[in-house]
Design a protein around this motif. Sequence first.
Motif, short mmCIF file in Angstrom:
data_model
loop_
_atom_site.label_atom_id
_atom_site.label_comp_id
_atom_site.label_asym_id
_atom_site.label_seq_id
_atom_site.Cartn_x
_atom_site.Cartn_y
_atom_site.Cartn_z
N UNK A 16 -2.77 -24.90 -14.00
CA UNK A 16 -4.23 -24.91 -14.11
C UNK A 16 -4.68 -24.25 -15.40
N UNK A 17 -5.83 -24.71 -15.91
CA UNK A 17 -6.40 -24.19 -17.14
C UNK A 17 -7.26 -22.96 -16.85
N UNK A 18 -7.23 -22.02 -17.77
CA UNK A 18 -8.11 -20.85 -17.70
C UNK A 18 -9.23 -21.00 -18.72
N UNK A 19 -10.38 -20.39 -18.41
CA UNK A 19 -11.52 -20.33 -19.33
C UNK A 19 -11.94 -21.74 -19.78
N UNK A 20 -12.02 -22.65 -18.82
CA UNK A 20 -12.32 -24.04 -19.17
C UNK A 20 -13.74 -24.22 -19.71
N UNK A 21 -14.63 -23.25 -19.41
CA UNK A 21 -16.00 -23.35 -19.92
C UNK A 21 -16.24 -22.48 -21.16
N UNK A 22 -15.18 -21.81 -21.64
CA UNK A 22 -15.30 -21.09 -22.89
C UNK A 22 -15.49 -19.59 -22.73
N UNK A 23 -16.21 -19.01 -23.68
CA UNK A 23 -16.38 -17.56 -23.73
C UNK A 23 -17.34 -17.04 -22.68
N UNK A 24 -18.26 -17.85 -22.21
CA UNK A 24 -19.37 -17.39 -21.38
C UNK A 24 -20.63 -17.31 -22.23
N UNK A 25 -21.75 -17.09 -21.59
CA UNK A 25 -23.01 -17.04 -22.34
C UNK A 25 -23.01 -15.86 -23.30
N UNK A 26 -23.41 -16.08 -24.55
CA UNK A 26 -23.47 -14.96 -25.50
C UNK A 26 -24.31 -13.80 -25.00
N UNK A 27 -25.41 -14.11 -24.28
CA UNK A 27 -26.26 -13.05 -23.74
C UNK A 27 -25.49 -12.20 -22.73
N UNK A 28 -24.65 -12.86 -21.92
CA UNK A 28 -23.86 -12.13 -20.95
C UNK A 28 -22.84 -11.22 -21.64
N UNK A 29 -22.21 -11.73 -22.68
CA UNK A 29 -21.23 -10.92 -23.41
C UNK A 29 -21.90 -9.69 -24.01
N UNK A 30 -23.08 -9.86 -24.57
CA UNK A 30 -23.78 -8.72 -25.17
C UNK A 30 -24.14 -7.69 -24.10
N UNK A 31 -24.61 -8.14 -22.94
CA UNK A 31 -24.94 -7.21 -21.86
C UNK A 31 -23.69 -6.48 -21.38
N UNK A 32 -22.58 -7.20 -21.27
CA UNK A 32 -21.34 -6.60 -20.79
C UNK A 32 -20.81 -5.57 -21.76
N UNK A 33 -20.84 -5.88 -23.06
CA UNK A 33 -20.32 -4.94 -24.04
C UNK A 33 -21.19 -3.68 -24.12
N UNK A 34 -22.49 -3.86 -23.97
CA UNK A 34 -23.38 -2.69 -23.96
C UNK A 34 -23.09 -1.82 -22.73
N UNK A 35 -22.88 -2.45 -21.58
CA UNK A 35 -22.60 -1.69 -20.36
C UNK A 35 -21.22 -1.06 -20.39
N UNK A 36 -20.27 -1.70 -21.07
CA UNK A 36 -18.92 -1.15 -21.19
C UNK A 36 -18.96 0.22 -21.85
N UNK A 37 -19.84 0.40 -22.80
CA UNK A 37 -19.94 1.67 -23.49
C UNK A 37 -20.43 2.78 -22.55
N UNK A 38 -21.11 2.40 -21.49
CA UNK A 38 -21.56 3.38 -20.50
C UNK A 38 -20.43 3.72 -19.54
N UNK A 39 -19.81 2.71 -18.96
CA UNK A 39 -18.76 2.98 -17.97
C UNK A 39 -17.48 3.47 -18.62
N UNK A 40 -17.34 3.28 -19.94
CA UNK A 40 -16.16 3.79 -20.62
C UNK A 40 -16.24 5.28 -20.89
N UNK A 41 -17.39 5.89 -20.65
CA UNK A 41 -17.60 7.32 -20.88
C UNK A 41 -17.78 8.01 -19.53
N UNK A 42 -16.87 8.91 -19.20
CA UNK A 42 -16.90 9.53 -17.88
C UNK A 42 -18.21 10.23 -17.59
N UNK A 43 -18.72 10.98 -18.56
CA UNK A 43 -19.94 11.74 -18.32
C UNK A 43 -21.13 10.83 -18.04
N UNK A 44 -21.16 9.67 -18.65
CA UNK A 44 -22.26 8.74 -18.42
C UNK A 44 -22.04 7.90 -17.17
#
Length: 434
Positions: A16-44
């Motif tokens: 089976x193929x993975x990621x058949x629809x591509x990267x995902x919505x650019x808006x979703x990626x931006x939201x995820x990367x912004x949130x990653x910076x929060x959950x990647x910091x223990x104090x936050x």
Amino acid sequence: MGVSRLDVLYRRLLLTKLFIQGWGKPEDLKRLFAFRKIIGNRERCKDLVQKDYPVFIDKVEDHTDCKIHNGHFISPLEHFVPGILPAESIKARFQFIVPKKWKRHRPVCIHLAGTGDHFFWRRRTLMARPMIKESGMASLLLENPYYGYRKPKDQLRSSLKNVSDLFVMGGALILESAALLHWLEREGFWPLGMTGISMGGHGVLSRAVNWRELEKQYCEHPVYEEEIINMLEYCGTDSFRMGQEFVKNAPGSFDRLSDLDLTHDLLDLHSPERDHQMGLRSSCSQPGTGGHASDSALLMGRRERDGLDQMLSAVSSSGPHLDMLHAKNITCGAGQRHSLQRESLCFMKGVMDECTHIANFSVPVDPSLIIIVQAKEDAYIPRTGVRSLQEIWPGCEVRYLNGGHVSAYLFKQGLFRQAIYDAYDRFLQKYSSL
């Protein structure tokens, strides 16, 4: 030490193929990367999920050796990044497997699912029930988003449709684990820890990745290069910048790679320097505290491929994958072909590092409580060109087992369980007064 032939065979059987629809919505990626910076910091991150976050038990099953509590709760990720989870994944489901008689304290280990581990039966059979018999330890099995009851209706088996789905899965699991740890504390269980097996190379970038679609979208939408790329963080020598260095120094054409013997020479089955890893919670069995991150796969060998090895520590390069390096019929002009190939590969390296590289997350409070089990012949989890876990988590213990990724998962569960028991004993020796 070479790579496991069983690992290589298993990779070739993937259909089976993975990621058949591509990267995902650019808006979703931006939201995820912004949130990653929060959950990647223990104090936050530590106070994002309130200590009284609601968790519900739906049914209790009585068995001869244990009781199995089936429960659910709403994924906290839905509150922080609304709409990012598919509807089927919003309700988090779990099984809590409790011994009828405790031997010492009331210890609980949360087990995160490996790649393709749908529902609960595999972890329940191979880990949870043997742990009750051997040590009287309870297990809580959390179901991954996109798996089992949480699988979107239009998703085929474990094949995530978008690259962004992988990051949604990881972010959800971090917050869901926090909710469950709070609940277990409220219920009086102690000590608490976490473990996980695999969840890496195969699931992230196996030979089934739909590279043509990813490359096409990267070419057609400048937002990836102009905006998203600026949100990525770098993790040192094995980070996104390594890929950029490779691109600057790479030969003018990748076409010569097609001349390699991809079934023997590329996989380098007899190379003595292949000593790959399986890490716990990010890859193999890692009881204790620490971040959960997926790892990735690379099968490369020999000096002439070192640059590609370093750049693609998150990209599997078995034979069929290299079609992407000289694929035709993409909407960009022919003159941009090689540049596009390099840029899309570097972008994949960057986005994978951003959300899955454990150096982008706070170091655990006490790394000495972490035990990592690595397979010496692992063909999925890279060691060449990446930082060691001992460097990222100073004080953690690494144990080695013979064999590869697949054989370890199938036949070495007893070693993983022993690592869990040892980590809990270590905790009790250091923190018995808590």
